[in-house]
Design a protein around this motif. Structure first.
Motif, mmCIF file in Angstrom:
data_model
loop_
_atom_site.group_PDB
_atom_site.id
_atom_site.type_symbol
_atom_site.label_atom_id
_atom_site.label_comp_id
_atom_site.label_asym_id
_atom_site.label_seq_id
_atom_site.Cartn_x
_atom_site.Cartn_y
_atom_site.Cartn_z
ATOM 1 N N ALA A 91 0.612 -1.122 -0.091
ATOM 2 C CA ALA A 91 -0.161 0.164 0.038
ATOM 3 C C ALA A 91 0.907 1.206 -0.103
ATOM 4 O O ALA A 91 0.724 2.173 -0.607
ATOM 5 C CB ALA A 91 -0.919 -0.128 1.278
ATOM 6 N N VAL A 92 1.912 1.319 0.861
ATOM 7 C CA VAL A 92 2.703 2.461 0.844
ATOM 8 C C VAL A 92 3.428 2.778 -0.419
ATOM 9 O O VAL A 92 3.619 3.981 -0.564
ATOM 10 C CB VAL A 92 3.645 2.185 2.190
ATOM 11 N N HIS A 93 3.748 1.778 -1.182
ATOM 12 C CA HIS A 93 4.634 1.770 -2.229
ATOM 13 C C HIS A 93 3.732 1.948 -3.468
ATOM 14 O O HIS A 93 4.173 1.997 -4.556
ATOM 15 C CB HIS A 93 5.486 0.780 -2.482
ATOM 16 N N SER A 94 2.384 1.962 -3.337
ATOM 17 C CA SER A 94 1.496 1.977 -4.345
ATOM 18 C C SER A 94 1.284 3.424 -5.028
ATOM 19 O O SER A 94 1.875 4.463 -4.356
ATOM 20 C CB SER A 94 0.060 1.308 -3.996
ATOM 21 N N GLN A 95 0.532 3.720 -6.030
ATOM 22 C CA GLN A 95 0.063 4.786 -6.640
ATOM 23 C C GLN A 95 -1.073 5.530 -6.024
ATOM 24 O O GLN A 95 -1.431 6.796 -6.280
ATOM 25 C CB GLN A 95 -0.093 4.562 -7.792
ATOM 26 N N TYR A 96 -1.521 4.771 -4.882
ATOM 27 C CA TYR A 96 -3.168 5.734 -4.395
ATOM 28 C C TYR A 96 -2.905 6.562 -3.260
ATOM 29 O O TYR A 96 -1.755 6.502 -2.664
ATOM 30 C CB TYR A 96 -3.919 4.307 -3.950
ATOM 31 N N SER A 97 -3.720 7.461 -3.233
ATOM 32 C CA SER A 97 -3.529 8.390 -2.115
ATOM 33 C C SER A 97 -4.287 8.166 -0.749
ATOM 34 O O SER A 97 -3.686 8.167 0.472
ATOM 35 C CB SER A 97 -4.018 9.775 -2.677
ATOM 36 N N ASN A 98 -5.459 7.691 -1.052
ATOM 37 C CA ASN A 98 -6.185 7.276 0.577
ATOM 38 C C ASN A 98 -6.397 5.750 0.519
ATOM 39 O O ASN A 98 -7.114 5.198 -0.305
ATOM 40 C CB ASN A 98 -7.638 7.888 0.580
ATOM 41 N N ILE A 99 -5.676 4.978 1.370
ATOM 42 C CA ILE A 99 -5.898 3.497 1.587
ATOM 43 C C ILE A 99 -6.116 3.051 2.880
ATOM 44 O O ILE A 99 -5.714 3.436 3.917
ATOM 45 C CB ILE A 99 -4.571 3.100 1.165
ATOM 46 N N LEU A 100 -7.057 2.148 2.704
ATOM 47 C CA LEU A 100 -7.404 1.439 3.819
ATOM 48 C C LEU A 100 -6.565 -0.025 3.867
ATOM 49 O O LEU A 100 -6.806 -0.661 2.829
ATOM 50 C CB LEU A 100 -9.031 0.949 4.173
#
Ligand code: COA
Length: 374
Positions: A91-100
């Motif tokens: 999740a940390v290394h992904s492209q997304y901004s708001n992640i659960l």
């Protein structure tokens, strides 16, 4: 990335099922972050034995359905006991901004025999298990080697267990939150795999934990993810050069210290993967807190207690907070976040600003390290 929300259910032998636990932790974390499911860009779930134990796989789809945020990308991650840490890494290394990120496990409805077998799925089937190396036996070999090489004693292992059980008494959501344990209880408990006794083992637990990650810092309670690394080693113990340290932990830690631009001496609090008491001692050495063989001196001197020089596992660790496998790595980060926010209540480590979490899969086959900074 920042951790802007955390949630955790009680860990232990619980009535709730997999879905209820995952939902409760997710909602708690979203409320803590002050965002709604509709604002999420992605969901990551971490789970190990939802298939054999709870008869439910495809947990990413379960989560978006429960939260009514269908449509967004969602992923399920399984890396044995490191599933939580590696889900957060992705999740940390992904492209997304708001992640659960939600970690969950429902283990106690299966029998002890079934759990022994399914947990074994995370070890090496071909070489190790043919020789009887289920998890307690593998960690028993590590303990035997550590004792031979460094003079570590049964009392040292018992002190690790006692410290973690004492910490759990200060943690209302811990598996053993209400179980007072003495050194004598620990030393006289049944042998599981010599030299490991019942109180050297983490328990079989149900539970869930969740964190919300955001690219933007939204307020003072947000905690920075200063490092996020994963490394691996051979799954089989017979292919390792040494049994007294985990190469995967050493590699991931080296990378994490570089990312965070800190030395181990700058850490204020740690959550380490004490699935068996010996693993906490090995972790201290592999993370560079002390030299190989020196961890026992730290434990004897009480340095790793909450009021000590470098507190380890203030929530009780896997030993006494519990080990619902898929939830563990996420719960470690929830605990560190509470510690760095100054919101850990009776188990608060005074003045904590930098924390490290070590989450291990199998017998050191995978290690995920995160460093959080206030
Ligand atoms: N530490 C302390 N007490 C424990 C315990 C543990 N790890 N596991 C169980 N207990 C207690 C229970 O609370 C219960 O106490 P009570 O009688 O006061 O209610 C009692 O022991 C019996 O519980 P039960 O569930 O029947 O234990 P068990 O004998 O089936 O299981 C282990 C004990 C050690 C085999 C089990 O906890 C285990 O497999 N742990 C390791 C899990 C593991 O390998 N995880 C992956 C790590 S990589």
């Amino acid at each position: 990335m920042y951790i802007s929300g955390v949630g955790k259910t009680k860990f232990g032998v619980l009535q709730e099922g997999l879905h209820e636990l995952a939902y409760a932790a997710a909602v708690h974390a979203l409320r803590d972050a002050g965002i709604s499911p509709k604002e999420l860009d992605a969901v990551y779930t971490s789970n190990f034995i939802g298939g054999p134990d709870a008869k439910q796989l495809h947990l990413n789809s379960v989560l978006v359905s429960l939260l009514q945020c269908e449509g967004i990308p969602a992923f399920r991650n399984e890396t044995a006991c490191a599933s939580g840490g590696t889900a957060v890494f992705q999740a940390v290394h992904s492209q997304y901004s708001n992640i659960l990120v939600v970690g969950v496990e429902k283990m106690t409805s299966a029998s002890g025999k079934e759990n022994g077998m399914t947990i074994g799925f995370a070890g090496d089937r071909l070489l190790d298990q043919e020789e009887g190396l289920i998890f307690p036996a593998s960690y028993a070999l590590i303990a035997q080697q550590h004792m031979l090489k460094y003079g570590t004693t049964l009392e040292d292992l018992a002190l690790v267990s006692l410290k973690n059980h004492e910490n759990a008494l200060l943690n209302p959501t811990a598996h053993f939150a209400h179980k007072k344990v003495t050194l004598e209880d620990i030393k006289n408990s049944e042998v599981v795999s010599s030299p490991l006794r019942l109180f050297d083992c983490s328990p079989i637990s149900d539970g869930a934990a969740a964190i919300v990650l955001t690219k933007k810092r939204n307020g003072d309670r947000d905690i920075q993810v200063a490092a996020s690394s994963v490394a691996t080693d051979s799954i089989s113990l017979v292919q390792r050069k040494s049994l007294t340290s985990f190469e995967a932990t050493k590699k991931a830690a080296k990378e994490a210290y570089i990312q965070a631009k800190i030395k181990p001496q700058q850490l204020d609090v740690l959550e380490v993967h004490d699935c068996f008491t010996i693993a906490e001692l090995v972790a201290m050495e592999d993370l560079g807190l002390c030299k190989p063989g020196e961890s026992k001196e730290w434990v004897r001197a009480g340095k790793t207690k909450i009021e000590g020089e470098l507190p380890i596992n203030p929530d009780g660790g896997l030993k006494a907070d519990g080990h619902p496998i898929g939830a563990t790595g996420v719960a470690q980060l929830a605990e560190l976040t509470m510690q760095l926010r100054g919101e850990a209540g009776k188990r608060q480590v005074k003045g904590a600003e930098v924390g490290l979490a070590q989450n291990v899969g199998g017998v050191g086959g995978t290690a995920a390290i995160h460093i959080l900074r206030k």
